[in-house]
Motif scaffolding. Structure first.
Motif, mmCIF file in Angstrom:
data_model
loop_
_atom_site.group_PDB
_atom_site.id
_atom_site.type_symbol
_atom_site.label_atom_id
_atom_site.label_comp_id
_atom_site.label_asym_id
_atom_site.label_seq_id
_atom_site.Cartn_x
_atom_site.Cartn_y
_atom_site.Cartn_z
ATOM 1 N N ARG A 24 -1.605 -8.425 -2.962
ATOM 2 C CA ARG A 24 -2.050 -8.721 -1.598
ATOM 3 C C ARG A 24 -3.561 -8.561 -1.467
ATOM 4 O O ARG A 24 -4.224 -9.347 -0.784
ATOM 5 C CB ARG A 24 -1.328 -7.801 -0.613
ATOM 6 N N GLU A 25 -4.125 -7.546 -2.122
ATOM 7 C CA GLU A 25 -5.576 -7.368 -2.087
ATOM 8 C C GLU A 25 -6.280 -8.532 -2.774
ATOM 9 O O GLU A 25 -7.342 -8.974 -2.325
ATOM 10 C CB GLU A 25 -5.952 -6.052 -2.766
ATOM 11 N N ALA A 26 -5.689 -9.026 -3.864
ATOM 12 C CA ALA A 26 -6.279 -10.167 -4.569
ATOM 13 C C ALA A 26 -6.287 -11.403 -3.679
ATOM 14 O O ALA A 26 -7.282 -12.135 -3.605
ATOM 15 C CB ALA A 26 -5.501 -10.440 -5.853
ATOM 16 N N GLY A 46 3.443 10.618 1.894
ATOM 17 C CA GLY A 46 2.022 10.287 1.973
ATOM 18 C C GLY A 46 1.622 9.270 0.927
ATOM 19 O O GLY A 46 0.823 8.363 1.190
ATOM 20 N N MET A 47 2.175 9.411 -0.282
ATOM 21 C CA MET A 47 1.891 8.437 -1.331
ATOM 22 C C MET A 47 2.399 7.053 -0.932
ATOM 23 O O MET A 47 1.724 6.042 -1.147
ATOM 24 C CB MET A 47 2.554 8.865 -2.644
ATOM 25 N N SER A 48 3.598 7.012 -0.361
ATOM 26 C CA SER A 48 4.174 5.729 0.037
ATOM 27 C C SER A 48 3.290 5.033 1.063
ATOM 28 O O SER A 48 3.043 3.825 0.975
ATOM 29 C CB SER A 48 5.581 5.942 0.607
ATOM 30 N N ARG A 49 2.784 5.784 2.032
ATOM 31 C CA ARG A 49 1.902 5.190 3.045
ATOM 32 C C ARG A 49 0.624 4.648 2.413
ATOM 33 O O ARG A 49 0.154 3.562 2.770
ATOM 34 C CB ARG A 49 1.568 6.226 4.124
ATOM 35 N N GLU A 50 0.048 5.406 1.486
ATOM 36 C CA GLU A 50 -1.184 4.969 0.844
ATOM 37 C C GLU A 50 -0.959 3.725 -0.014
ATOM 38 O O GLU A 50 -1.792 2.811 -0.041
ATOM 39 C CB GLU A 50 -1.757 6.102 -0.017
ATOM 40 N N LEU A 51 0.163 3.681 -0.714
ATOM 41 C CA LEU A 51 0.459 2.512 -1.548
ATOM 42 C C LEU A 51 0.650 1.273 -0.683
ATOM 43 O O LEU A 51 0.177 0.181 -1.029
ATOM 44 C CB LEU A 51 1.705 2.770 -2.395
ATOM 45 N N ARG A 80 -0.683 0.834 2.212
ATOM 46 C CA ARG A 80 -2.002 0.496 2.733
ATOM 47 C C ARG A 80 -2.783 -0.338 1.722
ATOM 48 O O ARG A 80 -3.593 -1.197 2.099
ATOM 49 C CB ARG A 80 -2.780 1.780 3.059
ATOM 50 N N ARG A 81 -2.522 -0.131 0.433
ATOM 51 C CA ARG A 81 -3.158 -0.918 -0.615
ATOM 52 C C ARG A 81 -2.485 -2.276 -0.810
ATOM 53 O O ARG A 81 -2.862 -3.042 -1.690
ATOM 54 C CB ARG A 81 -3.119 -0.148 -1.942
ATOM 55 N N VAL A 131 8.628 -1.781 -3.707
ATOM 56 C CA VAL A 131 8.001 -1.457 -4.994
ATOM 57 C C VAL A 131 7.513 -0.012 -4.985
ATOM 58 O O VAL A 131 7.709 0.736 -5.950
ATOM 59 C CB VAL A 131 6.823 -2.416 -5.286
ATOM 60 N N ALA A 132 6.884 0.394 -3.878
ATOM 61 C CA ALA A 132 6.376 1.764 -3.771
ATOM 62 C C ALA A 132 7.509 2.775 -3.886
ATOM 63 O O ALA A 132 7.398 3.773 -4.613
ATOM 64 C CB ALA A 132 5.637 1.942 -2.449
ATOM 65 N N GLU A 133 8.606 2.527 -3.187
ATOM 66 C CA GLU A 133 9.718 3.475 -3.208
ATOM 67 C C GLU A 133 10.361 3.546 -4.589
ATOM 68 O O GLU A 133 10.782 4.619 -5.034
ATOM 69 C CB GLU A 133 10.755 3.080 -2.153
#
Length: 216
Positions: free
Chosen positions: A86-88, A139-144, A146-147, A153-155
């Motif tokens: 998504r960032e790309a 917190g990691m899930s939220r940050e991932l 956000r990226r 995929v994050a979970e």
């Protein structure tokens, strides 16, 4: 004369291979980028516009050529820092004139070549910078996300970061915080420690265990 040639053949040394120079070896990232640039160059050669003859209108640059330029732009960005799919796409939307479907083709080319991989990026972040920040699984899930990494995929990646490992991280982080709460009323200290850990994404069960152990 034949004997003379035979004698000469005996003294001519056979060339030996030069020893390899470790300093000249490319890093894994440099090799990947080199392969990608070669792929882009091959595609550009296939779709290279034909130069206009004198007096003729210049040939319009093809969509494929514009996509190749976008791919090279993305290569340079990825060399600086890893990105999610998504960032790309967002970078291409901001810095090129490609249509959404054209951007999608560029992104998928990078995925096929192994330069974009959301699961791999999520794992790198979870075991690296996010872990060093002391974040819990939430917190990691939220940050991932956000990226730009999809929640599914994050979970899936974070499924390995729960249980005892997450509790130990919370306990270490909580112990450091508890030392700063010395002299604070016990109930106030418990509320502050609970909120501190909860804001970093630790679940209620883990936070409760840590608070009881440190401030019982």
């Amino acid at each position: 004369m034949a004997e003379e040639h035979e004698d000469l053949a005996k003294v001519i040394p056979f060339p030996t291979a030069k020893p390899s120079d470790p300093a000249a070896a490319s890093t894994a990232q440099e090799e990947r980028l080199a392969r990608l640039r070669a792929d882009i160059a091959a595609t550009e050669a296939e779709y290279a516009p034909v130069a206009a003859a004198p007096g003729e209108e210049p040939v319009e640059v093809s969509v494929e050529s514009a996509m190749d330029e976008a791919a090279e732009l993305l290569v340079r960005a990825l060399a600086r820092s890893p990105k999610s799919e998504r960032e790309a796409d967002r970078l291409l939307a901001e810095q090129t004139d490609l249509e959404p479907l054209e951007r999608e083709r560029v992104v998928h080319r990078m995925i096929d070549l192994g330069y974009l991989d959301d699961a791999r990026l999520a794992e790198q972040l979870a075991t690296g910078s996010l872990s060093r920040k002391g974040l819990g699984r939430g917190g990691m899930s939220r940050e991932l996300q956000r990226r730009g990494i999809p929640e599914s995929v994050a979970e899936a990646v974070l499924a390995e970061f729960g249980g005892d490992e997450e509790y130990e991280r919370a306990l270490e982080l909580g112990a450091d915080r508890a030392r700063k709460l010395r002299g604070v009323d016990r109930e106030a200290a418990r509320r502050r420690l609970y909120g501190f850990l909860a804001r970093r994404g630790y679940g209620g069960d883990i936070v409760g265990r840590v608070v009881r152990e440190l401030l019982s």
